[in-house]
Scaffold this motif. Structure first.
Motif, short mmCIF file in Angstrom:
data_model
loop_
_atom_site.label_atom_id
_atom_site.label_comp_id
_atom_site.label_asym_id
_atom_site.label_seq_id
_atom_site.Cartn_x
_atom_site.Cartn_y
_atom_site.Cartn_z
N GLU A 47 0.83 -1.06 -0.08
CA GLU A 47 0.01 0.44 0.11
C GLU A 47 0.68 1.27 0.05
OE1 GLU A 47 -3.28 2.87 3.10
OE2 GLU A 47 -3.67 0.45 2.44
N TRP A 48 0.52 2.26 -0.75
CA TRP A 48 1.56 3.25 -1.18
C TRP A 48 0.52 4.90 -0.45
CZ3 TRP A 48 7.07 2.76 -2.08
CH2 TRP A 48 7.35 1.55 -3.18
N SER A 49 1.21 5.65 -0.73
CA SER A 49 0.64 6.61 -0.27
C SER A 49 1.68 7.93 -0.17
CB SER A 49 -0.23 6.61 1.16
OG SER A 49 0.61 6.61 2.40
N ILE A 56 -2.12 6.03 -2.91
CA ILE A 56 -1.54 6.20 -4.77
C ILE A 56 -1.55 4.14 -5.15
CG2 ILE A 56 -0.28 6.23 -5.84
CD1 ILE A 56 1.79 8.34 -3.94
N SER A 57 -1.44 4.00 -4.63
CA SER A 57 -1.42 2.25 -5.54
C SER A 57 -1.32 1.55 -4.40
CB SER A 57 -0.33 2.34 -6.14
OG SER A 57 -0.05 0.94 -7.54
N SER A 58 -1.85 0.17 -4.32
CA SER A 58 -1.67 -1.16 -3.49
C SER A 58 -0.69 -2.37 -4.96
CB SER A 58 -3.01 -1.42 -3.32
OG SER A 58 -3.63 -2.44 -4.88
N THR A 59 -0.16 -1.21 -6.29
CA THR A 59 0.59 -2.91 -6.80
C THR A 59 2.23 -2.45 -6.44
OG1 THR A 59 1.20 -0.46 -8.00
CG2 THR A 59 -0.93 -1.83 -8.67
N ILE A 62 5.70 2.19 -7.95
CA ILE A 62 4.88 3.24 -8.43
C ILE A 62 5.98 3.83 -10.07
CG2 ILE A 62 4.48 5.21 -8.03
CD1 ILE A 62 3.88 4.73 -4.93
#
Length: 220
Positions: A47-49, A56-59, A62
């Motif tokens: 989990e990116w933030s 932002i994303s859960s991949t 980034i």
């Protein structure tokens, strides 16, 4: 059985040690407007933030995250109930370049000194007609009209740029604009290349088109 004749009750606990490590934070210097990328280690849920943008994303990756302000990127790693958070503080580097003037007019064979200031190293292109292309204050003596591009590079590798145009007159000329406001730039009207002239008429108009000065005497 225990000494008093009672039976004992034994419980067992299975403790699994995670090797995810400790929460951490690192610093990374980026340039204004730079596109950055991040990749998480494989085998986890991601989990990116960021502090400014939130989730932002859960991949795993980034890609091409544009940085325009100081921010912190956070990566939350999850595996088998264990969680670790890794943070990257993005430190903004934005060099500032200052130039004294953006255009100059000279007679062919004359020279003018250029001035650039800022924290970092300076490089001018083209190098033709310059006394020191790597100096902040080179002497410019081009044989033809030339636009010089100056680049300032700071310790982080970030850059700022500017341009100065040197107009080279092949014959005599009188500038069509000057600003007598005592700011140290173009305060005086100078006539170039007319040393051999016997006489000429000079008229000065303001920006509204009204005549403010006129003379037929070279000495005035």
């Amino acid at each position: 059985p225990l000494p008093d004749g009672t039976c004992s009750l034994i419980s067992s606990f299975n403790i699994k040690v995670s090797d995810l490590g400790d929460n951490s934070i690192t610093n990374r210097t980026v340039c204004d407007g730079e596109m950055v990328q991040f990749t998480a280690p494989a085998g986890f849920d991601f989990e990116w933030s960021t502090t400014s943008r939130g989730f932002i994303s859960s991949t795993e990756q980034i890609l091409n995250l544009e940085i325009t302000e100081t921010d912190t990127v956070q990566l939350k790693l999850s595996k088998e109930g264990c969680v670790i958070v890794e943070r990257t503080a993005l430190l903004m580097s934005k060099p500032e370049l200052s130039l004294e003037g953006d255009a100059f007019q000279i007679i062919k064979g004359e020279s003018v000194q250029l001035h650039a200031s800022g924290t970092g190293t300076v490089h001018w292109t083209p190098s033709t007609g310059l006394s020191d292309p790597a100096g902040a204050d080179p002497i410019a003596n081009p044989l033809a009209t030339t636009e010089y591009v100056v680049t300032l590079t700071d310790s982080a590798g970030c850059t700022a740029g500017g341009k100065i145009l040197i107009i080279v007159e092949q014959t005599a000329f009188i500038p069509n604009l000057f600003t007598p406001n005592d700011d140290g730039n173009n305060d005086e009207l100078r006539v170039y290349g007319l040393d051999a002239a016997n006489s000429f008429n000079l008229s000065i108009y303001n920006r509204e088109g009204s005549l403010v000065y006129s003379s037929a005497n070279v000495s005035e």
